[in-house]
Scaffold this active site. Structure first.
Site, PDB file in Angstrom:
ATOM      1  N   LYS A   7      48.184  38.953  37.885  1.00 30.53           N
ATOM      2  CA  LYS A   7      49.377  39.252  39.036  1.00 30.53           C
ATOM      3  C   LYS A   7      50.507  38.293  38.505  1.00 30.53           C
ATOM      4  CE  LYS A   7      48.067  42.081  42.443  1.00 30.53           C
ATOM      5  NZ  LYS A   7      48.556  43.250  42.685  1.00 30.53           N
ATOM      6  N   TYR A  63      42.070  38.196  38.052  1.00 27.62           N
ATOM      7  CA  TYR A  63      43.148  38.475  39.188  1.00 27.62           C
ATOM      8  C   TYR A  63      44.396  38.003  39.047  1.00 27.62           C
ATOM      9  CZ  TYR A  63      44.722  40.344  43.551  1.00 27.62           C
ATOM     10  OH  TYR A  63      45.643  40.858  44.674  1.00 27.62           O
TER      11      TYR A  63
END
Ligand SMILES: NC(=O)c1ccc[n+]([C@@H]2O[C@H](COP(=O)([O-])OP(=O)(O)OC[C@H]3O[C@@H](n4cnc5c(N)ncnc54)[C@H](OP(=O)(O)O)[C@@H]3O)[C@@H](O)[C@H]2O)c1
Length: 268
Positions: A165, A161
């Site tokens: 991002k 993640y």
């Protein structure tokens, strides 16, 4: 066929916590500017949540197209954008908000989990932008992506993640550079801790909530509207000279590290 709307925004993850607030805030901004809003509300599937949102936004006077697509699929993104452009006649703004964090440690996670996380949290924004490019260039439009503080700091236990991002934030900077000559601005917003359906399970625990609030210099957990207002600012005319920026909306959390060190003179 064009809807004849003054300002058309496509929002992904529209029926989620932050997405719904963005749809409402875009409508507010259009109405204040005396423009008639059209929203392409994108969900992962055509479910009751999306239908309720459509009704809610239409009640406010917006023209709404509810479309469904799994944004991890290249083919699905392409046909979504074809449909969006066909029914609206063109887009002024794309808000790439859909995203998901999944708990997985790097030592254990599979390549499929990694790819799925990157497909949704990074690649989908590029594909949406690419498909919308001509329309945005024609209308001098813009893109806002919802990234995360996890794209700025490692988030142990959430394997891909943070890397995804972080890639999204750099993608926005890269697009901003490549597309500035076409008059398209591209920016990101990075939320801190926000109470939404995604994080609701955490905030059900009053003790955890209190501990989290104590970490935030502004002493509260963020609301979806906090993120929506930042998105509207970056999409709007007040940000006409801003591109390639990543706006943290975190109540000061990310800069609070040094004030948490015990034994130092604390500033709070
Ligand atoms: N909440 C926080 O504290 C926080 C912090 C930092 C960053 N963020 C970011 O903020 C954004 C919005 O999150 P949120 O908190 O509002 O979460 P949310 O309520 O769970 O909304 C996320 C939305 O993403 C959509 N989505 C998930 N997988 C998808 C897929 N494969 N294809 C299409 N759509 C998909 C979901 O659509 P359906 O409902 O239709 O499945 C959902 O509406 C995300 O990018 C998240 O990473 C959130």
């Amino acid at each position: 066929m064009s809807v004849g709307a003054d300002y058309t925004t496509l929002v992904t993850g529209a029926a989620g916590g932050i997405g719904r607030a963005i749809c409402h805030a875009m409508i507010d901004a259009s109405l204040v500017a005396n423009r008639s809003p059209a929203i392409v509300a994108v969900g992962s599937r055509a479910d009751a949540k999306l239908a309720v949102l459509q009704e809610e936004l239409e009640t406010r006077g917006a023209k709404v197209f509810a479309l469904a697509a799994d944004l991890t699929s290249v083919k699905a993104v392409r046909s979504l954008m074809e449909r969006a452009l066909e029914c609206t006649g063109g887009l002024d703004c794309v808000v790439s908000n859909a995203g998901r964090s999944s708990a997985a440690r790097l030592a254990q996670m599979s390549a499929e989990q990694w790819d799925d996380c990157f497909a949704l949290n990074a690649r989908a924004t590029w594909l949406l932008a690419k498909e919308a490019y001509e329309s945005l260039a024609r209308r001098k439009g813009n893109i806002v992506a919802v990234a995360s503080m996890s794209g700025l700091y490692p988030h142990p236990g959430y394997g891909a993640y943070s890397p995804a991002k972080a890639a999204l934030i750099m993608l926005c900077r890269q697009l901003a550079q490549e597309w500035a000559p076409s008059g398209i601005r591209v920016n990101a917003v990075s939320p801190g801790m926000i109470h939404t359906p995604l994080t609701d399970v955490v905030y059900q625990d009053a003790d955890v909530r209190a501990k989290r609030e104590a970490m935030v210099p502004l002493s509260r957990i963020g609301r979806p509207e906090d993120i929506a207002r930042a998105v509207v600012f970056l999409a709007g005319p007040d940000a006409s000279y801003i591109t390639g920026e990543n706006l943290r909306v975190d109540g000061g959390l990310c800069d609070g590290l040094l004030s948490m060190i015990p034994g130092r003179t604390a500033s709070r």
